[in-house]
Design an enzyme around this catalytic site. Structure first.
Site, PDB file in Angstrom:
ATOM      1  N   ASP A  49       0.749  -1.196  -0.055  1.00 29.83           N
ATOM      2  CA  ASP A  49      -0.052  -0.001  -0.072  1.00 29.83           C
ATOM      3  C   ASP A  49       0.850   1.275  -0.138  1.00 29.83           C
ATOM      4  OD1 ASP A  49       0.943  -0.031   2.556  1.00 29.83           O
ATOM      5  OD2 ASP A  49      -1.121  -0.037   3.640  1.00 29.83           O
ATOM      6  N   SER A  50       2.256   0.882  -0.060  1.00 31.61           N
ATOM      7  CA  SER A  50       3.042   2.169  -0.189  1.00 31.61           C
ATOM      8  C   SER A  50       2.922   2.858  -1.498  1.00 31.61           C
ATOM      9  CB  SER A  50       4.701   1.772  -0.142  1.00 31.61           C
ATOM     10  OG  SER A  50       4.845   0.944  -1.102  1.00 31.61           O
ATOM     11  N   ASP A  88      -1.265  -6.053  -0.401  1.00 36.64           N
ATOM     12  CA  ASP A  88      -1.549  -5.400   0.874  1.00 36.64           C
ATOM     13  C   ASP A  88      -3.017  -5.149   1.236  1.00 36.64           C
ATOM     14  OD1 ASP A  88       0.388  -5.135   2.700  1.00 36.64           O
ATOM     15  OD2 ASP A  88       1.090  -3.233   1.956  1.00 36.64           O
ATOM     16  N   LYS A 118      -1.603  -9.328   2.894  1.00 32.02           N
ATOM     17  CA  LYS A 118      -0.795  -9.020   3.851  1.00 32.02           C
ATOM     18  C   LYS A 118      -1.510  -7.915   4.810  1.00 32.02           C
ATOM     19  CE  LYS A 118       3.077  -6.178   3.639  1.00 32.02           C
ATOM     20  NZ  LYS A 118       2.554  -4.813   4.342  1.00 32.02           N
ATOM     21  N   GLU A 120      -1.458  -5.333   8.493  1.00 33.10           N
ATOM     22  CA  GLU A 120      -0.599  -5.002   9.408  1.00 33.10           C
ATOM     23  C   GLU A 120      -1.187  -5.539  10.888  1.00 33.10           C
ATOM     24  OE1 GLU A 120       0.168  -0.733   9.290  1.00 33.10           O
ATOM     25  OE2 GLU A 120       0.935  -0.855   7.151  1.00 33.10           O
ATOM     26  N   GLU A 187       9.048  -4.408  10.430  1.00 33.95           N
ATOM     27  CA  GLU A 187       9.471  -3.061  10.078  1.00 33.95           C
ATOM     28  C   GLU A 187      10.151  -2.305  11.088  1.00 33.95           C
ATOM     29  OE1 GLU A 187       7.133  -1.030   7.068  1.00 33.95           O
ATOM     30  OE2 GLU A 187       8.312   0.822   7.051  1.00 33.95           O
TER      31      GLU A 187
HETATM   32  O1  KIV Z   1       3.662  -1.168   1.660  1.00 32.05           O
HETATM   33  C1  KIV Z   1       4.468  -1.583   1.474  1.00 32.05           C
HETATM   34  O2  KIV Z   1       5.611  -1.188   0.712  1.00 32.05           O
HETATM   35  C2  KIV Z   1       5.150  -2.407   2.579  1.00 32.05           C
HETATM   36  C3  KIV Z   1       6.575  -2.756   2.606  1.00 32.05           C
HETATM   37  C4  KIV Z   1       7.321  -1.334   3.207  1.00 32.05           C
HETATM   38  C5  KIV Z   1       6.834  -3.722   3.660  1.00 32.05           C
HETATM   39  O3  KIV Z   1       4.413  -2.685   3.388  1.00 32.05           O
END
Ligand code: KIV
Length: 274
Positions: A49-50, A88, A118, A120, A187
């Site tokens: 989600d980055s 994510d 994924k 959190e 992280e």
């Molecule tokens: O969203 C993302 O890119 C991440 C990584 C930094 C692990 O969760």
């Protein structure tokens, strides 16, 4: 019955089997062409989600939507053939209830064809991990610095630096592991904490700003390619694309202004008549 279709992709078993072995190589990918470039070289591609910050210019990942993740997940699946692809779950798509988490995670799996999601994982999220895994959705957990919790935590700060916080991060990791996640991102934590979690959990750990003691590493691809002026301390830049792009565009602009682009080679002419 039709012949069984064999996928060349790495599987959840391949990733889980990497515990304590050759480190897992992973990077973020958001587009089909980048996924194609990374596919042969990485074990795991994360549609993180980055993407909200890196591609869409958002200040944090909080504004990322499920639709954005699905669109980028589809692109990465189209661009890759071999790597294990994780998408994510964005903020607000899995925290309200187990049912909400399953409905949205199953949508991501169906509409992208990815292999896992994924989340959190604060300690509360262990029930979500278990609920999804029991219903056929492989889950990667994300502990330590949790970017989606930035508004509660007061920014993007390393976690686990006091005894109390350290115990909390360990409890989160152990809870996610016991709930059945196949791997976890750690992280922004100090080396000894990452090492302890890696020793204590049965699944592989993939570190970002969490030392070489993890079972693998992940970085935001644009960070390692040098696309930004500023990167966190834990990033190593392997290229300086920001400056390369600047030089390329300066060259193009100068040629356009001097009318030296397009030249003869780049210009169509009439076909010769027979
Ligand atoms: O969203 C993302 O890119 C991440 C990584 C930094 C692990 O969760």
């Amino acid at each position: 019955m039709s012949a069984q279709v064999q996928s060349a992709r790495k599987t959840v078993k391949d990733i889980a089997a990497a515990k304590g072995g050759v480190p897992i190589v992973s990077l973020t990918a958001y587009t089909a062409p980048m996924a194609a470039l990374l596919d042969e070289k990485c074990d795991l591609l994360l549609v993180g989600d980055s993407v909200g910050m890196v591609v869409h210019g958002l200040p944090t990942t909080v504004g990322v939507t499920l639709e954005m993740m699905i669109l980028h997940g589809q692109a990465v699946m189209r661009g890759s053939k071999r790597a294990f692809v994780v998408v994510d779950m964005p903020f607000g798509s899995y925290e309200a209830s187990l049912e909400q988490a399953f409905l949205n995670a199953s949508r991501v799996m169906k509409e992208t064809g990815c292999q896992a999601v994924k989340i959190e994982a604060g300690e509360y999220a262990a029930d979500t991990v278990r609920f999804l895994v029991e219903r056929g959705i492989p889950v990667m957990a994300h502990v330590g610095l949790r970017p989606q919790a930035t508004n509660v935590d007061g920014g993007f700060k390393a976690r686990g630096r006091t005894e109390k916080e350290r115990n909390k991060v360990i409890a989160e990791a152990v809870a996610a592991d016991e709930a059945g996640c196949f791997a976890m991102v750690i992280e922004g934590v100090a080396e000894d904490l990452a090492a302890q979690i890696t020793k204590q959990v049965s699944c592989p750990t993939v570190g970002i700003g969490a030392s070489a003691t993890c079972d693998g590493q992940i970085l935001v691809t644009d960070d390692l390619l040098g696309m930004f002026d500023w990167t966190p301390r834990f990033v190593r830049r392997y290229a300086d694309l920001r400056s390369d792009i600047g030089k390329a565009v300066d060259g193009y602009a100068a040629d356009v202004r001097a009318r030296t682009f397009p030249g003869e080679k780049e210009t169509y002419t009439l076909k010769k008549q027979p």
